[in-house]
Design a protein around this motif. Structure first.
Motif, PDB file in Angstrom:
ATOM      1  N   ALA A 438       0.833  -1.205   0.000  1.00 13.45           N
ATOM      2  CA  ALA A 438       0.000   0.000   0.000  1.00 13.45           C
ATOM      3  C   ALA A 438       0.867   1.255   0.000  1.00 13.45           C
ATOM      4  O   ALA A 438       0.531   2.263  -0.649  1.00 13.45           O
ATOM      5  CB  ALA A 438      -0.923  -0.016   1.213  1.00 13.45           C
ATOM      6  N   GLY A 439       2.009   1.231   0.737  1.00 10.25           N
ATOM      7  CA  GLY A 439       2.909   2.376   0.723  1.00 10.25           C
ATOM      8  C   GLY A 439       3.475   2.632  -0.665  1.00 10.25           C
ATOM      9  O   GLY A 439       3.523   3.784  -1.129  1.00 10.25           O
ATOM     10  N   CYS A 440       3.911   1.582  -1.347  1.00 11.01           N
ATOM     11  CA  CYS A 440       4.402   1.734  -2.723  1.00 11.01           C
ATOM     12  C   CYS A 440       3.287   2.216  -3.648  1.00 11.01           C
ATOM     13  O   CYS A 440       3.526   3.033  -4.562  1.00 11.01           O
ATOM     14  CB  CYS A 440       4.971   0.417  -3.225  1.00 11.01           C
ATOM     15  N   ALA A 441       2.055   1.730  -3.423  1.00 12.45           N
ATOM     16  CA  ALA A 441       0.922   2.174  -4.243  1.00 12.45           C
ATOM     17  C   ALA A 441       0.664   3.664  -4.065  1.00 12.45           C
ATOM     18  O   ALA A 441       0.337   4.378  -5.032  1.00 12.45           O
ATOM     19  CB  ALA A 441      -0.319   1.368  -3.880  1.00 12.45           C
ATOM     20  N   ALA A 442       0.817   4.163  -2.822  1.00 10.48           N
ATOM     21  CA  ALA A 442       0.621   5.599  -2.589  1.00 10.48           C
ATOM     22  C   ALA A 442       1.683   6.423  -3.321  1.00 10.48           C
ATOM     23  O   ALA A 442       1.372   7.474  -3.921  1.00 10.48           O
ATOM     24  CB  ALA A 442       0.652   5.885  -1.092  1.00 10.48           C
ATOM     25  N   LEU A 443       2.943   5.977  -3.311  1.00  9.69           N
ATOM     26  CA  LEU A 443       4.003   6.713  -4.012  1.00  9.69           C
ATOM     27  C   LEU A 443       3.787   6.689  -5.523  1.00  9.69           C
ATOM     28  O   LEU A 443       3.930   7.720  -6.209  1.00  9.69           O
ATOM     29  CB  LEU A 443       5.358   6.108  -3.666  1.00  9.69           C
ATOM     30  N   VAL A 444       3.441   5.504  -6.040  1.00 13.20           N
ATOM     31  CA  VAL A 444       3.177   5.413  -7.481  1.00 13.20           C
ATOM     32  C   VAL A 444       1.943   6.237  -7.848  1.00 13.20           C
ATOM     33  O   VAL A 444       1.908   6.910  -8.893  1.00 13.20           O
ATOM     34  CB  VAL A 444       2.999   3.937  -7.890  1.00 13.20           C
ATOM     35  N   GLY A 445       0.924   6.200  -6.977  1.00 15.50           N
ATOM     36  CA  GLY A 445      -0.270   7.006  -7.225  1.00 15.50           C
ATOM     37  C   GLY A 445       0.031   8.489  -7.246  1.00 15.50           C
ATOM     38  O   GLY A 445      -0.580   9.256  -8.024  1.00 15.50           O
ATOM     39  N   TYR A 446       0.964   8.925  -6.405  1.00 17.02           N
ATOM     40  CA  TYR A 446       1.371  10.341  -6.408  1.00 17.02           C
ATOM     41  C   TYR A 446       1.977  10.717  -7.759  1.00 17.02           C
ATOM     42  O   TYR A 446       1.661  11.778  -8.332  1.00 17.02           O
ATOM     43  CB  TYR A 446       2.371  10.572  -5.283  1.00 17.02           C
ATOM     44  N   LEU A 447       2.844   9.847  -8.277  1.00 13.60           N
ATOM     45  CA  LEU A 447       3.445  10.124  -9.585  1.00 13.60           C
ATOM     46  C   LEU A 447       2.392  10.129 -10.687  1.00 13.60           C
ATOM     47  O   LEU A 447       2.443  10.968 -11.610  1.00 13.60           O
ATOM     48  CB  LEU A 447       4.524   9.077  -9.885  1.00 13.60           C
ATOM     49  N   LEU A 448       1.435   9.217 -10.612  1.00 12.51           N
ATOM     50  CA  LEU A 448       0.366   9.203 -11.610  1.00 12.51           C
ATOM     51  C   LEU A 448      -0.442  10.490 -11.561  1.00 12.51           C
ATOM     52  O   LEU A 448      -0.756  11.092 -12.604  1.00 12.51           O
ATOM     53  CB  LEU A 448      -0.556   7.999 -11.362  1.00 12.51           C
ATOM     54  N   THR A 449      -0.800  10.920 -10.351  1.00 11.10           N
ATOM     55  CA  THR A 449      -1.650  12.104 -10.204  1.00 11.10           C
ATOM     56  C   THR A 449      -0.931  13.373 -10.651  1.00 11.10           C
ATOM     57  O   THR A 449      -1.530  14.262 -11.266  1.00 11.10           O
ATOM     58  CB  THR A 449      -2.103  12.243  -8.740  1.00 11.10           C
ATOM     59  N   CYS A 450       0.358  13.459 -10.357  1.00  8.13           N
ATOM     60  CA  CYS A 450       1.090  14.691 -10.659  1.00  8.13           C
ATOM     61  C   CYS A 450       1.629  14.747 -12.091  1.00  8.13           C
ATOM     62  O   CYS A 450       1.671  15.835 -12.694  1.00  8.13           O
ATOM     63  CB  CYS A 450       2.250  14.850  -9.678  1.00  8.13           C
ATOM     64  N   TYR A 451       2.024  13.600 -12.644  1.00  7.97           N
ATOM     65  CA  TYR A 451       2.767  13.648 -13.897  1.00  7.97           C
ATOM     66  C   TYR A 451       2.138  12.861 -15.045  1.00  7.97           C
ATOM     67  O   TYR A 451       2.460  13.131 -16.207  1.00  7.97           O
ATOM     68  CB  TYR A 451       4.195  13.121 -13.674  1.00  7.97           C
ATOM     69  N   VAL A 452       1.304  11.890 -14.747  1.00  8.32           N
ATOM     70  CA  VAL A 452       0.759  11.053 -15.813  1.00  8.32           C
ATOM     71  C   VAL A 452      -0.647  11.496 -16.203  1.00  8.32           C
ATOM     72  O   VAL A 452      -0.918  11.780 -17.377  1.00  8.32           O
ATOM     73  CB  VAL A 452       0.771   9.566 -15.391  1.00  8.32           C
ATOM     74  N   TYR A 453      -1.568  11.565 -15.244  1.00  4.17           N
ATOM     75  CA  TYR A 453      -2.956  11.908 -15.559  1.00  4.17           C
ATOM     76  C   TYR A 453      -3.087  13.259 -16.258  1.00  4.17           C
ATOM     77  O   TYR A 453      -3.892  13.396 -17.196  1.00  4.17           O
ATOM     78  CB  TYR A 453      -3.806  11.886 -14.291  1.00  4.17           C
ATOM     79  N   PRO A 454      -2.326  14.288 -15.851  1.00  3.46           N
ATOM     80  CA  PRO A 454      -2.471  15.576 -16.566  1.00  3.46           C
ATOM     81  C   PRO A 454      -2.070  15.513 -18.033  1.00  3.46           C
ATOM     82  O   PRO A 454      -2.491  16.367 -18.836  1.00  3.46           O
ATOM     83  CB  PRO A 454      -1.542  16.513 -15.777  1.00  3.46           C
ATOM     84  N   ASN A 455      -1.262  14.526 -18.412  1.00  3.28           N
ATOM     85  CA  ASN A 455      -0.784  14.436 -19.792  1.00  3.28           C
ATOM     86  C   ASN A 455      -1.482  13.344 -20.598  1.00  3.28           C
ATOM     87  O   ASN A 455      -1.098  13.086 -21.739  1.00  3.28           O
ATOM     88  CB  ASN A 455       0.726  14.162 -19.795  1.00  3.28           C
ATOM     89  N   VAL A 456      -2.478  12.693 -20.001  1.00  2.00           N
ATOM     90  CA  VAL A 456      -3.204  11.636 -20.692  1.00  2.00           C
ATOM     91  C   VAL A 456      -4.406  12.241 -21.399  1.00  2.00           C
ATOM     92  O   VAL A 456      -5.185  13.002 -20.805  1.00  2.00           O
ATOM     93  CB  VAL A 456      -3.642  10.546 -19.699  1.00  2.00           C
ATOM     94  N   ASP A 457      -4.584  11.880 -22.658  1.00  2.00           N
ATOM     95  CA  ASP A 457      -5.713  12.378 -23.441  1.00  2.00           C
ATOM     96  C   ASP A 457      -6.424  11.185 -24.076  1.00  2.00           C
ATOM     97  O   ASP A 457      -5.976  10.629 -25.071  1.00  2.00           O
ATOM     98  CB  ASP A 457      -5.222  13.342 -24.529  1.00  2.00           C
ATOM     99  N   GLY A 458      -7.529  10.765 -23.452  1.00  2.00           N
ATOM    100  CA  GLY A 458      -8.302   9.662 -23.994  1.00  2.00           C
ATOM    101  C   GLY A 458      -8.075   8.359 -23.235  1.00  2.00           C
ATOM    102  O   GLY A 458      -7.040   8.147 -22.585  1.00  2.00           O
TER     103      GLY A 458
END
Length: 715
Positions: A438-458
């Motif tokens: 769960a700790g690793c999931a929170a860190l990976v989720g932080y990276l997704l929220t900050c850097y991946v989701y804003p650049n995903v289109d579709g």
């Protein structure tokens, strides 16, 4: 070349290929559930994706079974959340107390069940917490939240089932057939070694312990196959009978080996039977011929065993005659050994015939028989309830007292941890692994929220971004040593950072929620390790008491279906002890020896009751027989209820008294063959029970020696 390539491909498909196929199907089902939930504009599509990762299994039958029970558990949990919200409206303290009691009760009830029925109870508790706790202060939205959660879970269940059944399905029916074949071949080879005295005690006990796991595992696979294969569903009762016959064969083999071991000092009793043991061992040592079908192989073995059985009684009588004149004191040992040899041959011949009939077309419906009955000590159930209630209530109290913003999610994580680790052999290690995941999931989720989701289109690009992470979590979950890490990573990556229709970019909230989840799991792990360790000696002792109580069931239970009930309960309890005592060799060996003496005496008592019931004339002819038999059963039950020197002596006295009564009846029926055989079989069972009770290597004899040793020291 092509043949070698095809062989290599089959081997890869059976090992690494199966893992890669499972990962592909899991990721595909998870992304499909996410897309459908988004298209339907459900409140939290990530719950549908989470459902897939909780639900997916390598075999389609396991997914179907898990889906059925998950639907039931989710529906019950939805109703519980709504009812608790209506009863304790705007009373968060009482609502949390009621939710704690519900989650603890469901987790404890799960311990009384097996296979995916366990999962239904777990989901009933966890779903109620997942729905109700976030809305504890907003009861007006509780009903709509329950409906939305039910719809999201239904989408996840549907996608899991469709992908598992349509894309290269791996059916548990085919696994069951391979398991049956391997079990038959391995067991016949094992029995041949035992009959030839080529297996040491430690090796025998280790192999017998694995047989316990195979019996319990077979029952689980049979339950899975019921949901996917019409052929296996039609033959479910035949498979249940096959597993029951296998338990009987194992018990007979153990009894025969124990008696041979005890009679080594009386070589004149066992030596005349050695050729028969060797002949039977040679029959069982036969392996399948080249290109021989399983049915033909099993029928060949069954026919050879039947021929051996037909000639065995006459040959044994001829062998017995010299003993009548030369060594009359050894006759009872000889008769008991011959009786056990005949019964073991009959059992394994019947087991071979049943296995061969599985592939036969057009079989009539199997009559319903006593089903496999799992057993769990009520002490274990109460222990599970108390452990879950304390952990969940402590976090709930801390949430209310501190007004912790993420306290609700911490309570949900604690409930999930207690539920998923309730049947784990090492709950503490699994909870720590889930916390790390769960700790690793929170860190990976932080990276997704900050850097991946804003650049995903579709949605396609979203799938490309999520697929490697989801596959990695699913892969870790397939590794037994780190399965807890994989479960924690997959589930909480979806819950903490899974995308919804409207993604909220609040990384600070995600980190706070991640910390809450990890803290809750660490609290649960520490509670498991320090406050409620599952390997506490008193808990192990209570389970051993429940194991010994199976002999009481054999002595006092209803005759109808008693053998199946006794065998299944004994093996199930021993399987639980094996999981609980994993890594504790001395305690495991002690529990295994209690199980073996329980099987010996309990099985012999059931046989004795059956023979006494068939020989009703004996009770009429000998007035003291029925009272003597009742005394034997009562004293043996009391002995296993409270083992000690005095109960052991009483049991031995009653067995000897019943033996004298049967021996006195023997001269009067010497010219009546059927009645003479009835009395001889009864004498064999009594003699075997007596030999088991005085066995110097058995736990009972060790308990009986302790008072004598203490008294000798005092003197």
């Amino acid at each position: 070349m092509w043949r070698a390539a095809r062989r290599g491909l089959r081997e890869w498909q059976a090992s690494n290929g199966a893992i890669w196929l499972h990962l592909l199907k899991t990721v595909m089902a998870g992304l499909l559930a996410l897309g459908i939930a988004m298209r339907l504009d459900l409140p939290q599509p990530r719950i549908a994706m989470t459902t897939v990762f909780v639900l997916m299994q390598p075999l389609s039958g396991m997914v179907f079974a898990k889906s059925v029970y998950r639907i039931v558990g989710t529906a019950v949990g939805m109703v519980a959340a709504v009812v608790l919200g209506a009863v304790f409206i705007q009373q968060p303290e009482l609502y949390i107390l009621g939710m704690t009691g519900w989650v603890a009760a469901c987790t404890a009830a799960a311990m009384r069940n097996r296979h995916f029925r366990w999962y239904a109870f777990v989901l009933a508790g966890y779903t109620a917490a997942l729905i109700g706790i976030p809305l504890v202060t907003q009861p007006d939205g509780l009903f709509l939240a329950a409906l939305g959660r039910g719809a999201e879970v239904a989408v996840g269940i549907l996608c899991s089932g469709v992908v598992s059944a349509v894309i290269v399905p791996r059916q548990s029916g085919s696994l069951l057939e391979r398991t049956l074949r391997a079990r038959y071949i391995d067991f016949t080879a094992f029995a041949a070694l035992v009959l030839s005295d080529r297996l040491e005690r430690g090796a025998f006990e280790g192999r017998f312990a694995k047989l316990v796991d195979e019996i319990v595992g077979f029952e689980a696979t049979r339950a899975f196959s019921f949901f996917e294969d019409p052929t296996m569903r039609a033959r479910s009762q035949l498979l249940a009978r096959l597993n029951g016959e296998f338990m009987d064969v194992c018990a007979r083999l153990h009894a025969l080996r124990q008696l041979k071991r005890r009679l080594r000092r009386h070589n004149e009793a066992i030596a005349p039977l050695v050729p028969y043991f060797s002949e039977l061992a040679a029959l069982l040592a036969q392996r399948p011929r080249q290109n021989e079908a399983d049915r033909a192989y099993a029928l060949r073995i069954a026919q050879d065993l039947a021929s051996f059985m037909r000639t065995l009684p006459h040959r044994v009588r001829e062998t017995r005659r010299p003993l009548e004149a030369g060594a009359p004191d050894s006759l009872q040992d000889f008769d008991t050994s011959a009786e056990l040899l005949y019964r073991f041959t009959a059992e394994i011949a019947r087991y071979s015939g049943t296995w061969a009939s599985l592939t036969q077309a057009g079989l009539p419906p199997e009559p319903r028989m006593t089903r496999y009955v799992p057993r769990t000590s009520w002490y274990v159930v109460g222990f599970t309830f108390m452990r879950t209630a304390v952990v969940v209530a402590a976090l709930g109290w801390f949430w209310v007292e501190t007004d912790w913003p993420s306290g609700g999610l911490a309570m949900i994580a604690a409930a999930l941890t207690c539920a998923l680790t309730s049947s784990a052999p090492r709950a503490t290690r699994m909870a720590f692994q889930m916390a790390a995941g769960a700790g690793c999931a929170a860190l990976v989720g932080y990276l997704l929220t900050c850097y991946v989701y804003p650049n995903v289109d579709g949605f396609p690009l979203l799938c490309v971004a999520l697929a490697p992470l989801l596959a990695m979590g699913a892969f870790f979950a397939t590794r037994p040593r780190i399965a807890g890490f994989g479960v924690g990573f997959s589930v909480f990556l979806c819950l903490l950072a899974g995308p919804d229709n409207v993604i909220v970019y609040t990384p600070d909230l995600l980190i706070n929620n991640g910390i809450a989840v990890v803290v809750a799991m660490m609290v649960a792990a520490l509670a498991f390790a320090v406050v409620f360790p599952p390997h506490m000696n008193w808990l192990v002792e209570r389970m051993c008491v429940a194991l010994r109580a199976q002999v009481e069931l054999a002595c006092r239970g209803e005759p109808q279906g008693l053998s199946q009930h006794f065998q299944s309960g004994t093996h199930d309890l021993m399987h639980q002890l094996r999981l609980l005592l994993n890594g504790r060799k001395q305690a495991h060996r002690r529990a295994l020896r209690w199980m073996l003496i329980t099987l010996e005496v309990g099985h012999a008592v059931i046989d004795l009751r059956h023979e006494a019931q068939a020989a009703t004339w004996l009770g009429i002819a000998e007035r003291g027989w029925l009272a003597g038999l009742d005394q034997v059963l009562d004293d043996i039950a009391r002995l296993f209820e409270d083992p000690g020197a005095a109960p052991l002596e009483r049991a031995l006295v009653s067995v000897r008294a019943a033996t004298r009564i049967a021996q006195e009846a023997l001269p009067g029926v010497r010219h009546d063959r059927e009645r003479r055989h009835d009395v001889q079989r009864i004498l064999s069972h009594l003699h075997f029970i007596h030999s088991a009770l005085i066995d110097r290597d058995a736990p009972l004899a060790a308990l009986a020696r302790r008072p004598r040793e203490r008294s000798s020291r005092r003197s």
